[in-house]
Design a protein around this motif. Structure first.
Motif, short mmCIF file in Angstrom:
data_model
loop_
_atom_site.label_atom_id
_atom_site.label_comp_id
_atom_site.label_asym_id
_atom_site.label_seq_id
_atom_site.Cartn_x
_atom_site.Cartn_y
_atom_site.Cartn_z
N GLY A 143 10.88 -4.12 72.21
CA GLY A 143 10.33 -2.66 71.29
C GLY A 143 11.31 -1.46 71.16
N GLY A 144 12.70 -1.75 71.43
CA GLY A 144 13.64 -0.56 71.34
C GLY A 144 14.26 -0.41 72.58
N LEU A 145 13.75 -1.06 73.73
CA LEU A 145 14.33 -0.55 75.08
C LEU A 145 15.71 -0.93 75.15
N LEU A 146 16.33 -1.99 74.76
CA LEU A 146 17.80 -2.26 74.75
C LEU A 146 18.42 -1.40 73.75
N CYS A 147 17.82 -0.89 72.67
CA CYS A 147 18.64 -0.08 71.89
C CYS A 147 18.63 1.47 72.45
N GLU A 148 17.63 1.88 73.12
CA GLU A 148 17.39 3.17 73.81
C GLU A 148 18.39 3.14 74.80
N LYS A 149 18.67 2.19 75.53
CA LYS A 149 19.55 2.09 76.85
C LYS A 149 20.96 2.20 76.39
N SER A 194 28.17 4.40 69.11
CA SER A 194 28.03 4.05 67.61
C SER A 194 29.17 3.20 67.43
N ALA A 195 29.98 2.98 68.20
CA ALA A 195 31.22 2.18 68.08
C ALA A 195 30.83 0.56 68.14
N VAL A 196 29.64 0.48 68.75
CA VAL A 196 28.96 -0.94 69.04
C VAL A 196 28.00 -1.20 68.43
N VAL A 197 26.96 -0.53 68.45
CA VAL A 197 25.65 -0.68 68.02
C VAL A 197 25.61 -0.48 66.55
N GLU A 198 25.45 -1.93 65.91
CA GLU A 198 25.57 -1.92 64.23
C GLU A 198 24.16 -1.59 63.78
N ARG A 199 23.04 -2.39 64.29
CA ARG A 199 21.66 -1.94 63.82
C ARG A 199 20.82 -2.81 65.05
N GLY A 200 19.50 -2.24 64.66
CA GLY A 200 18.53 -3.05 65.57
C GLY A 200 17.28 -3.54 64.50
N PHE A 201 16.72 -4.29 65.19
CA PHE A 201 15.33 -4.81 64.43
C PHE A 201 14.31 -4.89 65.63
N ILE A 202 13.01 -4.53 65.19
CA ILE A 202 11.74 -4.60 66.27
C ILE A 202 10.85 -5.44 65.47
N PRO A 203 11.16 -6.46 65.25
CA PRO A 203 9.94 -7.25 64.55
C PRO A 203 8.73 -7.96 65.47
N TYR A 204 7.74 -7.00 65.48
CA TYR A 204 6.81 -7.12 66.51
C TYR A 204 5.68 -8.56 65.85
N SER A 205 5.45 -8.31 64.44
CA SER A 205 4.47 -8.99 64.09
C SER A 205 5.08 -10.25 63.19
#
Length: 167
Positions: A32-38, A46-57
């Motif tokens: 639920g976003g823990l990876l992105c938060e860390k 910002s040089a690495v993380v392009e985007r994140g998805f949290i598809p729960y359903s």
């Protein structure tokens, strides 16, 4: 996995990606976003993380990432098939070089004898390459399971980044 150990893994993964000029997309169907938060807690993310998805359903997996509803109905959202489809969908919907994806059952409820609490599937996929998919059963409370999943995703990413390129 401790909070400090997860933070250190995130720092290492970010540094390794930055050094390799790798852009990363994240699919977090359990954490639920823990990876992105860390990762984004580290300066220079910002040089690495392009985007994140949290598809729960199921709906979000289908709508956001193009995962087949039939695949989810046949195998469930916590399966090797689902995590690979999540990774492929993120790669198709981003400009990232690599995708990390996870899905699991963090608990304390939701488990079955076939799919117990702590079950997780993690995947790492490089654009133009093959997916690496792993199945794990982690122990602990909800927070511990989520940290363990996030930690394994980051460890697997580091392993793949360090592996020699296939010819």
């Amino acid at each position: 996995m401790t909070e400090a150990a997860l933070e250190e893994l995130a720092r290492q993964a970010l540094e390794r990606c930055r050094a390799a000029v790798v852009r990363l997309a994240l699919v977090e169907a359990c954490t639920g976003g823990l990876l992105c938060e860390k990762l984004t807690a580290v300066s220079g993310a910002s040089a690495v993380v392009e985007r994140g998805f949290i598809p729960y359903s199921y709906e979000s997996k289908v709508e956001q990432l193009g995962v087949s509803l039939a695949l989810l109905q046949a195998h469930g959202s916590v399966s090797a098939e689902a995590v690979e489809a999540l990774a492929q969908g993120a790669l198709a919907r981003s400009t990232a070089d690599w995708v990390v994806a996870e899905t699991g059952i963090a608990g304390p409820g939701g488990g079955t004898p076939q799919k117990p609490v702590g079950l997780a599937f993690v995947a790492v996929l490089q654009r133009g390459g093959q997916s690496t998919v792993e199945r794990h059963v982690f122990t602990g409370d909800r927070a511990e399971v989520r940290r363990a999943i996030a930690g394994r995703v980051l460890s697997l990413l580091l392993e793949r980044l360090d592996a020699p390129a296939s010819s």
